[in-house]
Design an enzyme around this catalytic site. Structure first.
Site, short mmCIF file in Angstrom:
data_model
loop_
_atom_site.label_atom_id
_atom_site.label_comp_id
_atom_site.label_asym_id
_atom_site.label_seq_id
_atom_site.Cartn_x
_atom_site.Cartn_y
_atom_site.Cartn_z
N ASP A 271 35.85 142.10 39.40
CA ASP A 271 35.45 141.04 38.47
C ASP A 271 35.28 141.67 37.10
OD1 ASP A 271 35.38 139.06 40.42
OD2 ASP A 271 33.27 139.36 40.87
N ASP B 129 38.81 133.72 40.89
CA ASP B 129 37.61 132.90 41.08
C ASP B 129 37.74 131.55 40.38
OD1 ASP B 129 36.51 135.08 42.44
OD2 ASP B 129 35.43 135.80 40.67
#
Length: 161
Positions: free
Chosen positions: A115, A134
Site C-alpha cells: 500500500d 483497493d
C-alpha cells in the site's frame, strides 16, 4: 464475460504497474515517504499483512486471505455467468476481480500487500495507506451491490402490470 476479462486485465495491470513504479522504481521501500502534493497526496509505504486497515495483521493470514480473494473472485464470475448482467455490472465485476488478483500477487510475492497512497484533507490526517487494487475492489463491490441487474426494467414492468 469478455468485458469482465478486459476490465479485470487493465485493472490488474494498472495496479501492478503503479506498485512497481512507486515501490521499486521510486524506491519507496527505502524512502518510506514521498510528498507528492501534501497533504492531499503522499506516497507512504505500508505492507498490509491483514485485511482493510491492517486488521488481522498479527496472525499469519496470508494463505487464508489469498484463498478468500480467489473464492470471492470465482464466486462473482460464476454468479455473472449464470445470471448475466448489464455492461456496468460486468465492468464492476472486472474491477473487483482485477483488484483482488492484484493483491493476491502481492501476497504471493511479498507476503503482504504493498500500500502506498495516502490522502488527507481539511485538517484530517489519514494514518492509512491503500493502492489501486483497493480502490478497484471497493468500486467493483459498490457497483455489484447497487447497479440494477439485467432484468430490473422487466421487474418494474411486471410490478406495474
Amino acid at each position: 464475460m469478455r468485458l469482465v476479462f478486459w476490465a479485470g486485465f487493465w485493472t490488474f495491470l494498472l495496479d501492478q504497474a503503479t506498485k512497481y513504479a512507486i515501490v521499486h522504481w521510486l524506491d519507496l521501500m527505502t524512502r518510506q515517504r514521498i510528498e507528492v502534493f501534501p497533504p492531499f497526496l503522499v506516497f507512504q509505504m505500508a505492507w498490509n499483512r491483514g485485511v482493510n486497515f491492517g486488521l488481522g495483521a498479527a496472525a499469519d493470514m496470508r494463505w487464508v486471505l489469498i484463498g478468500v480473494a480467489l473464492a470471492i473472485s470465482v464466486g462473482v464470475l460464476v454468479w455473472l455467468w449464470r445470471s448475466g448482467g448489464t455492461k456496468w455490472m460486468y465492468i464492476a465485476a472486472g474491477l473487483l476481480v482485477g483488484g483482488a488478483l492484484g493483491n493476491v500477487v502481492d501476497r504471493v510475492l511479498y507476503g503482504a500487500v504493498a500500500d502506498f497512497l495516502n490522502m488527507s484533507c481539511c485538517g484530517f490526517s489519514n494514518p492509512y495507506a491503500f493502492n489501486i487494487a483497493d480502490i478497484a475492489i471497493f468500486a467493483g463491490a459498490i457497483g455489484l451491490a447497487f447497479l440494477p441487474g439485467p432484468d430490473a426494467g422487466q421487474t418494474k414492468a411486471r410490478k406495474g402490470a
